[in-house]
Design a protein around this motif. Structure first.
Motif, PDB file in Angstrom:
ATOM      1  N   ARG A   1     -52.248   0.590  28.928  1.00 32.06           N
ATOM      2  CA  ARG A   1     -50.972  -0.072  28.617  1.00 32.06           C
ATOM      3  C   ARG A   1     -51.216  -1.290  27.717  1.00 32.06           C
ATOM      4  NH1 ARG A   1     -47.152  -1.943  33.338  1.00 32.06           N
ATOM      5  NH2 ARG A   1     -49.051  -2.938  34.097  1.00 32.06           N
ATOM      6  N   ARG A   2     -50.336  -1.500  26.791  1.00 31.02           N
ATOM      7  CA  ARG A   2     -50.299  -2.740  26.017  1.00 31.02           C
ATOM      8  C   ARG A   2     -48.846  -3.216  26.005  1.00 31.02           C
ATOM      9  NH1 ARG A   2     -54.724  -1.791  26.828  1.00 31.02           N
ATOM     10  NH2 ARG A   2     -56.548  -1.778  25.468  1.00 31.02           N
ATOM     11  N   ILE A   3     -48.659  -4.536  26.062  1.00 30.81           N
ATOM     12  CA  ILE A   3     -47.292  -5.051  25.995  1.00 30.81           C
ATOM     13  C   ILE A   3     -47.181  -6.049  24.854  1.00 30.81           C
ATOM     14  CG2 ILE A   3     -46.827  -4.730  28.469  1.00 30.81           C
ATOM     15  CD1 ILE A   3     -47.112  -7.847  28.685  1.00 30.81           C
ATOM     16  N   CYS A   4     -45.961  -6.225  24.369  1.00 30.47           N
ATOM     17  CA  CYS A   4     -45.749  -7.195  23.294  1.00 30.47           C
ATOM     18  C   CYS A   4     -45.748  -8.599  23.900  1.00 30.47           C
ATOM     19  CB  CYS A   4     -44.435  -6.903  22.571  1.00 30.47           C
ATOM     20  SG  CYS A   4     -44.061  -8.177  21.359  1.00 30.47           S
ATOM     21  N   LYS A   5     -46.573  -9.451  23.328  1.00 27.72           N
ATOM     22  CA  LYS A   5     -46.703 -10.836  23.787  1.00 27.72           C
ATOM     23  C   LYS A   5     -45.374 -11.574  23.638  1.00 27.72           C
ATOM     24  CE  LYS A   5     -49.876 -14.644  22.881  1.00 27.72           C
ATOM     25  NZ  LYS A   5     -50.874 -15.157  21.942  1.00 27.72           N
ATOM     26  N   ASN A   6     -44.581 -11.129  22.667  1.00 29.92           N
ATOM     27  CA  ASN A   6     -43.349 -11.820  22.326  1.00 29.92           C
ATOM     28  C   ASN A   6     -42.143 -11.302  23.116  1.00 29.92           C
ATOM     29  OD1 ASN A   6     -41.708 -13.525  20.816  1.00 29.92           O
ATOM     30  ND2 ASN A   6     -41.256 -11.866  19.360  1.00 29.92           N
ATOM     31  N   CYS A   7     -41.878  -9.968  23.057  1.00 29.56           N
ATOM     32  CA  CYS A   7     -40.639  -9.447  23.669  1.00 29.56           C
ATOM     33  C   CYS A   7     -40.896  -8.606  24.917  1.00 29.56           C
ATOM     34  CB  CYS A   7     -39.824  -8.640  22.647  1.00 29.56           C
ATOM     35  SG  CYS A   7     -40.514  -7.025  22.253  1.00 29.56           S
ATOM     36  N   GLY A   8     -42.149  -8.335  25.244  1.00 28.72           N
ATOM     37  CA  GLY A   8     -42.457  -7.606  26.482  1.00 28.72           C
ATOM     38  C   GLY A   8     -42.340  -6.089  26.374  1.00 28.72           C
ATOM     39  N   ALA A   9     -42.030  -5.557  25.183  1.00 32.39           N
ATOM     40  CA  ALA A   9     -41.927  -4.085  25.023  1.00 32.39           C
ATOM     41  C   ALA A   9     -43.242  -3.434  25.483  1.00 32.39           C
ATOM     42  CB  ALA A   9     -41.640  -3.731  23.569  1.00 32.39           C
ATOM     43  N   ILE A  10     -43.100  -2.241  26.091  1.00 34.35           N
ATOM     44  CA  ILE A  10     -44.264  -1.593  26.718  1.00 34.35           C
ATOM     45  C   ILE A  10     -44.745  -0.410  25.878  1.00 34.35           C
ATOM     46  CG2 ILE A  10     -45.112  -0.502  28.842  1.00 34.35           C
ATOM     47  CD1 ILE A  10     -42.582  -1.699  30.251  1.00 34.35           C
ATOM     48  N   TYR A  11     -46.042  -0.338  25.669  1.00 32.24           N
ATOM     49  CA  TYR A  11     -46.657   0.788  24.947  1.00 32.24           C
ATOM     50  C   TYR A  11     -47.810   1.352  25.762  1.00 32.24           C
ATOM     51  CZ  TYR A  11     -44.086  -1.292  21.112  1.00 32.24           C
ATOM     52  OH  TYR A  11     -43.076  -1.788  20.331  1.00 32.24           O
ATOM     53  N   HIS A  12     -48.276   2.524  25.319  1.00 25.81           N
ATOM     54  CA  HIS A  12     -49.477   3.123  25.891  1.00 25.81           C
ATOM     55  C   HIS A  12     -50.293   3.611  24.702  1.00 25.81           C
ATOM     56  CE1 HIS A  12     -51.988   6.189  27.792  1.00 25.81           C
ATOM     57  NE2 HIS A  12     -51.808   5.534  28.922  1.00 25.81           N
ATOM     58  N   LEU A  13     -51.575   3.232  24.657  1.00 25.53           N
ATOM     59  CA  LEU A  13     -52.358   3.493  23.441  1.00 25.53           C
ATOM     60  C   LEU A  13     -52.375   4.970  23.064  1.00 25.53           C
ATOM     61  CD1 LEU A  13     -55.389   1.060  23.852  1.00 25.53           C
ATOM     62  CD2 LEU A  13     -53.286   0.755  22.519  1.00 25.53           C
ATOM     63  N   LYS A  14     -52.324   5.846  24.087  1.00 29.04           N
ATOM     64  CA  LYS A  14     -52.389   7.286  23.784  1.00 29.04           C
ATOM     65  C   LYS A  14     -51.000   7.940  23.841  1.00 29.04           C
ATOM     66  CE  LYS A  14     -54.729  10.233  26.391  1.00 29.04           C
ATOM     67  NZ  LYS A  14     -55.728  10.413  27.447  1.00 29.04           N
ATOM     68  N   ASN A  15     -50.264   7.672  24.928  1.00 31.85           N
ATOM     69  CA  ASN A  15     -49.009   8.416  25.166  1.00 31.85           C
ATOM     70  C   ASN A  15     -47.809   7.882  24.399  1.00 31.85           C
ATOM     71  OD1 ASN A  15     -50.584   9.687  27.092  1.00 31.85           O
ATOM     72  ND2 ASN A  15     -49.786   8.500  28.784  1.00 31.85           N
ATOM     73  N   ILE A  16     -47.697   6.554  24.341  1.00 31.33           N
ATOM     74  CA  ILE A  16     -46.521   5.955  23.688  1.00 31.33           C
ATOM     75  C   ILE A  16     -47.030   4.845  22.756  1.00 31.33           C
ATOM     76  CG2 ILE A  16     -44.231   4.885  24.091  1.00 31.33           C
ATOM     77  CD1 ILE A  16     -44.357   6.047  26.979  1.00 31.33           C
TER      78      ILE A  16
END
Ligand code: AP5
Length: 214
Positions: A126-141
């Protein structure tokens, strides 16, 4: 008022699923994790206290989290429904939340399930945006541009509590303190169990197949 309680272990996707449902249904989502992380970022008194627990993967004391949640719920009076992510985490918190509900409120618990290996993989990447908190996944999303938020261009970072030893503790806390709540809830409210190991689109479809509020 309709309340949807998003329930499940760390990393199963509550925040990700909640965002989609919130936009589809126009119900605001209140995440106690996000509220606490904002307080930590702003270095408020609550934030300074909460950070000590969050770093270790422990629960922040009930009263602190509940006061923050109550204030947020109070700001959403005019909405037909609210989604709650991350609360309650133990029986005491469930009793506190029950006291907020009114007689004609409709409560549904969305119980997301998946294996430990699925949630550990989701948390680790998981990675999140330091600024707005949006959530990502390096492989899936993944973000469109590496290391950069699609929404605001902010820097993507790993959450402090997504380190392996903290993940292990968070899963343990979930098993010991939070999971037993399912028994409490199944006696009181409608509990819908959804397999969250699928992709996001399928999960949303499965949630919407249920007559949630009837
Ligand atoms: P909190 O922020 O609530 O964390 P959590 O419950 O541990 O849940 P997460 O945010 O880690 O995971 P999630 O289920 O939302 O998954 P996500 O959508 O990000 O709490 C953090 C801390 O705050 C606690 O440890 C505690 O200290 C404190 N706290 C908070 N509430 C508290 C309370 N009530 N009482 C006391 N203390 C409290 O997804 C995870 C990853 O998977 C992402 O990378 C995402 O992109 C990916 N993903 C999501 N869905 C899918 C999918 N379907 N397919 C593939 N990848 C997916």
């Amino acid at each position: 008022m309709r309340f949807g309680i998003l329930f499940g272990p760390p990393g199963i996707g509550k925040g990700t699923i909640g965002k989609v449902l919130s936009e589809k249904w126009n119900y605001p989502i209140i995440s106690t994790g996000d509220v606490l992380r904002d307080s930590v970022k702003e270095a408020t008194d609550i934030g300074k206290k909460a950070e000590i627990y969050m770093k270790k993967g422990e629960l922040v004391p009930d009263e602190i989290v509940f006061e923050a949640l109550k204030e947020k719920i109070g700001q959403q009076n005019s909405k037909p429904g609210i989604l709650i992510d991350g609360f309650p985490r133990n029986i005491n918190q469930a009793i506190m939340l029950d006291r907020i509900f009114k007689n004609d409120d409709k409560i549904v618990v969305l119980n997301f399930v998946a294996s430990d290996s699925v949630v550990i993989e989701r948390l680790s990447l998981r990675r999140i945006c330091k600024n707005c908190g949006a959530i990502y996944h390096l492989k899936n999303i993944p973000p469109k541009k590496e290391g950069e938020c699609d929404v605001c261009g902010g820097e993507l970072i790993q959450r402090d509590d997504d380190k392996p030893h903290v993940i292990a503790r968070r899963l343990e806390v979930f098993r010991n303190e939070t999971k037993p709540l399912l028994e409490y809830y199944s006696k009181k409210y409608k509990v819908i169990t959804v397999d969250a190991s699928d992709n996001l689109e399928k999960i949303i479809k499965k949630v919407e197949e249920h007559k949630l509020w009837e």
